[in-house]
Design a protein around this motif. Structure first.
Motif, PDB file in Angstrom:
ATOM      1  N   LYS A 145       0.819  -1.218   0.000  1.00 48.63           N
ATOM      2  CA  LYS A 145       0.000   0.000   0.000  1.00 48.63           C
ATOM      3  C   LYS A 145       0.857   1.274   0.000  1.00 48.63           C
ATOM      4  O   LYS A 145       0.379   2.353   0.317  1.00 48.63           O
ATOM      5  N   GLU A 146       2.130   1.146  -0.383  1.00 44.93           N
ATOM      6  CA  GLU A 146       3.043   2.291  -0.326  1.00 44.93           C
ATOM      7  C   GLU A 146       2.530   3.490  -1.118  1.00 44.93           C
ATOM      8  O   GLU A 146       2.552   4.619  -0.634  1.00 44.93           O
ATOM      9  N   HIS A 147       2.049   3.267  -2.325  1.00 47.70           N
ATOM     10  CA  HIS A 147       1.613   4.402  -3.155  1.00 47.70           C
ATOM     11  C   HIS A 147       0.470   5.170  -2.482  1.00 47.70           C
ATOM     12  O   HIS A 147       0.514   6.390  -2.404  1.00 47.70           O
ATOM     13  N   ILE A 148      -0.528   4.457  -1.999  1.00 53.51           N
ATOM     14  CA  ILE A 148      -1.691   5.136  -1.408  1.00 53.51           C
ATOM     15  C   ILE A 148      -1.303   5.803  -0.078  1.00 53.51           C
ATOM     16  O   ILE A 148      -1.744   6.913   0.209  1.00 53.51           O
ATOM     17  N   LEU A 149      -0.460   5.156   0.729  1.00 52.89           N
ATOM     18  CA  LEU A 149      -0.076   5.718   2.029  1.00 52.89           C
ATOM     19  C   LEU A 149       0.894   6.887   1.876  1.00 52.89           C
ATOM     20  O   LEU A 149       0.650   7.967   2.411  1.00 52.89           O
ATOM     21  N   HIS A 150       1.978   6.673   1.154  1.00 56.13           N
ATOM     22  CA  HIS A 150       3.019   7.698   1.026  1.00 56.13           C
ATOM     23  C   HIS A 150       2.681   8.750  -0.013  1.00 56.13           C
ATOM     24  O   HIS A 150       2.978   9.921   0.157  1.00 56.13           O
ATOM     25  N   GLY A 151       2.045   8.322  -1.087  1.00 54.23           N
ATOM     26  CA  GLY A 151       1.800   9.239  -2.190  1.00 54.23           C
ATOM     27  C   GLY A 151       0.488   9.991  -2.136  1.00 54.23           C
ATOM     28  O   GLY A 151       0.357  11.048  -2.753  1.00 54.23           O
ATOM     29  N   VAL A 152      -0.498   9.467  -1.383  1.00 53.50           N
ATOM     30  CA  VAL A 152      -1.824  10.093  -1.376  1.00 53.50           C
ATOM     31  C   VAL A 152      -2.265  10.474   0.036  1.00 53.50           C
ATOM     32  O   VAL A 152      -2.491  11.654   0.322  1.00 53.50           O
ATOM     33  N   LEU A 153      -2.401   9.516   0.905  1.00 53.16           N
ATOM     34  CA  LEU A 153      -3.007   9.747   2.222  1.00 53.16           C
ATOM     35  C   LEU A 153      -2.211  10.734   3.082  1.00 53.16           C
ATOM     36  O   LEU A 153      -2.758  11.715   3.583  1.00 53.16           O
ATOM     37  N   PHE A 154      -0.913  10.484   3.262  1.00 61.47           N
ATOM     38  CA  PHE A 154      -0.140  11.342   4.152  1.00 61.47           C
ATOM     39  C   PHE A 154       0.095  12.746   3.595  1.00 61.47           C
ATOM     40  O   PHE A 154       0.032  13.708   4.349  1.00 61.47           O
TER      41      PHE A 154
END
Length: 178
Positions: A145-154
């Motif tokens: 889930k790196e893209h969604i966590l690092h790239g979007v959510l945070f």
């Protein structure tokens, strides 16, 4: 043309002040970064890494943050597994520069402007340290889930909270407040 300059004067002053502050602060930061060797971690990023380590140790996490031997970043080892890298862009200075530039462009009284910049900068810094700590744990558990966590959510969280700080500033403390 003069009519439009008069009509849009507040907007033009805001844009000019914002960009002047942003460019000046960015240049100062770039000079600071250039004082470090190409393969070295800058001092602010190193402090962020230490603070992340301290926060995670407060929660009894098995954490080790060390400078990479090959790259200008910090390696974060969580539960003895390499989890993330902390690079210069992770230290939130670019977000802080953006925040300060906006507050200066909508400045109010000197004292309230200075105190809000100081409080907002500390808030963003602390938020960023917790962001990295939480991201470490989440990426350890959910590496896919790196893209969604690092790239979007945070980024959404940190920029969203900066936006809320701006709204508070404009509505409560700036010269345009009620």
């Amino acid at each position: 043309m003069k009519k439009y300059l008069i009509q849009f004067k507040p907007f033009l002053i805001f844009i000019g002040t914002f960009f002047l502050a942003y460019i000046l602060l960015t240049l100062i930061y770039k000079f600071y970064l250039n004082s470090y060797a190409a393969n070295d971690v800058d001092g602010i990023t190193a402090i962020v890494g230490r603070n992340v380590e301290q926060v995670m140790q407060m929660f009894s996490c098995d954490i080790k943050i060390q400078k990479s031997i090959f790259y200008p970043n910090l390696e974060v080892w969580y539960n003895k597994k390499f989890t993330i890298r902390i690079v210069e862009g992770c230290n939130a200075i670019s977000v802080i520069i953006l925040f300060i530039s906006f507050v200066i462009a909508f400045s109010g009284k000197f004292k309230s402007t200075l105190l809000f910049i100081l409080a907002g900068t500390i808030f963003i810094y602390i938020l960023n340290v917790f962001r990295i700590a939480i991201l470490t744990v989440l990426l350890y558990r959910f590496p896919e889930k790196e893209h969604i966590l690092h790239g979007v959510l945070f980024p959404l969280i940190i920029y969203g909270l900066v936006f809320i700080l701006w709204i508070i500033w404009v509505n409560k403390f700036s010269k345009y407040a009620k």
